[in-house]
Design a protein around this motif. Structure first.
Motif, PDB file in Angstrom:
ATOM      1  N   PRO A  85      10.630 -27.192 -66.028  1.00  0.00           N
ATOM      2  CA  PRO A  85       9.706 -26.724 -64.984  1.00  0.00           C
ATOM      3  C   PRO A  85       9.323 -25.275 -65.234  1.00  0.00           C
ATOM      4  O   PRO A  85      10.041 -24.591 -65.946  1.00  0.00           O
ATOM      5  CB  PRO A  85      10.516 -26.863 -63.695  1.00  0.00           C
ATOM      6  CG  PRO A  85      11.903 -27.193 -64.085  1.00  0.00           C
ATOM      7  CD  PRO A  85      11.955 -27.443 -65.547  1.00  0.00           C
ATOM      8  N   PRO A  86       8.264 -24.755 -64.731  1.00  0.00           N
ATOM      9  CA  PRO A  86       7.292 -25.431 -63.876  1.00  0.00           C
ATOM     10  C   PRO A  86       6.216 -26.110 -64.712  1.00  0.00           C
ATOM     11  O   PRO A  86       5.647 -25.497 -65.622  1.00  0.00           O
ATOM     12  CB  PRO A  86       6.689 -24.284 -63.069  1.00  0.00           C
ATOM     13  CG  PRO A  86       6.774 -23.105 -63.997  1.00  0.00           C
ATOM     14  CD  PRO A  86       8.006 -23.321 -64.840  1.00  0.00           C
ATOM     15  N   TYR A 104      14.081 -33.608 -60.664  1.00  0.00           N
ATOM     16  CA  TYR A 104      13.434 -32.361 -60.261  1.00  0.00           C
ATOM     17  C   TYR A 104      13.113 -32.331 -58.771  1.00  0.00           C
ATOM     18  O   TYR A 104      12.876 -33.365 -58.154  1.00  0.00           O
ATOM     19  CB  TYR A 104      12.109 -32.164 -61.021  1.00  0.00           C
ATOM     20  CG  TYR A 104      12.243 -32.227 -62.502  1.00  0.00           C
ATOM     21  CD1 TYR A 104      12.625 -31.115 -63.236  1.00  0.00           C
ATOM     22  CD2 TYR A 104      11.991 -33.406 -63.193  1.00  0.00           C
ATOM     23  CE1 TYR A 104      12.761 -31.168 -64.614  1.00  0.00           C
ATOM     24  CE2 TYR A 104      12.128 -33.473 -64.566  1.00  0.00           C
ATOM     25  CZ  TYR A 104      12.511 -32.357 -65.268  1.00  0.00           C
ATOM     26  OH  TYR A 104      12.643 -32.419 -66.621  1.00  0.00           O
ATOM     27  N   THR A 106      10.124 -31.402 -56.385  1.00  0.00           N
ATOM     28  CA  THR A 106       8.687 -31.414 -56.645  1.00  0.00           C
ATOM     29  C   THR A 106       7.905 -30.999 -55.408  1.00  0.00           C
ATOM     30  O   THR A 106       8.408 -31.044 -54.289  1.00  0.00           O
ATOM     31  CB  THR A 106       8.217 -32.816 -57.082  1.00  0.00           C
ATOM     32  OG1 THR A 106       8.458 -33.736 -56.027  1.00  0.00           O
ATOM     33  CG2 THR A 106       8.927 -33.272 -58.345  1.00  0.00           C
ATOM     34  N   ARG A 119       3.863 -30.666 -58.790  1.00  0.00           N
ATOM     35  CA  ARG A 119       4.406 -29.588 -59.605  1.00  0.00           C
ATOM     36  C   ARG A 119       5.920 -29.707 -59.619  1.00  0.00           C
ATOM     37  O   ARG A 119       6.546 -29.910 -58.580  1.00  0.00           O
ATOM     38  CB  ARG A 119       4.002 -28.222 -59.044  1.00  0.00           C
ATOM     39  CG  ARG A 119       4.530 -27.046 -59.863  1.00  0.00           C
ATOM     40  CD  ARG A 119       4.122 -25.703 -59.319  1.00  0.00           C
ATOM     41  NE  ARG A 119       2.718 -25.606 -58.924  1.00  0.00           N
ATOM     42  CZ  ARG A 119       1.705 -25.412 -59.785  1.00  0.00           C
ATOM     43  NH1 ARG A 119       1.943 -25.299 -61.069  1.00  0.00           N
ATOM     44  NH2 ARG A 119       0.469 -25.327 -59.348  1.00  0.00           N
ATOM     45  N   LEU A 120       6.502 -29.573 -60.792  1.00  0.00           N
ATOM     46  CA  LEU A 120       7.962 -29.544 -60.919  1.00  0.00           C
ATOM     47  C   LEU A 120       8.420 -28.149 -60.524  1.00  0.00           C
ATOM     48  O   LEU A 120       8.058 -27.174 -61.178  1.00  0.00           O
ATOM     49  CB  LEU A 120       8.392 -29.855 -62.342  1.00  0.00           C
ATOM     50  CG  LEU A 120       7.918 -31.177 -62.935  1.00  0.00           C
ATOM     51  CD1 LEU A 120       8.377 -31.304 -64.375  1.00  0.00           C
ATOM     52  CD2 LEU A 120       8.414 -32.349 -62.119  1.00  0.00           C
TER      53      LEU A 120
END
Length: 124
Positions: A85-86, A104, A106, A119-120
């Motif tokens: 990430p990200p 993750y 998120t 988005r992680l």
């Protein structure tokens, strides 16, 4: 007398037209086009598939690359844990989404039907 064949025809037509909704990998095209309109600044992202062999995601990736100039990397289910990430990920279907959520935290950026772009944030 005509009701039985007509009923069978209606059931068969409904089954054939719902194929895309039963196979999540066929939904990427609609989602990625809507994503390009809603998130025009998003040019580079990952495409998380559900592990089912299907060339549809590859086709949609090529179309988005050609039409919008996107840089897309396809990530299979077995490689999800190796992403740092990200990053932004687009997935379709509950199976693919749950795999990413297992590894993750998120944050959803965009959603259509059973597809999401997220988005992680951090590893679990």
């Amino acid at each position: 007398m005509a009701a039985l064949p007509y009923g069978v025809l209606l059931l068969q037509t409904r089954r054939l037209t719902n194929t895309a909704w039963n196979n999540a990998s066929l939904l990427y095209g609609h989602h990625l086009r809507a994503q390009a309109r809603q998130l025009p600044h998003l040019q580079s992202y990952l495409l998380g598939d559900d592990g089912v062999f299907n060339d549809s995601p590859e086709f949609y990736m090529a179309a988005m690359t050609r039409q919008y100039g996107h840089r897309i990397t396809r990530v299979s289910l077995w490689a999800v844990g190796w992403v740092s990430p990200p990053r932004v990920v687009a997935t379709c279907g509950a199976r693919a989404r749950k795999t990413w959520e297992r590894y993750y935290h998120t944050r959803v950026l965009f959603r259509t039907d059973s597809c999401e772009t997220f988005r992680l944030e951090a590893r679990r």
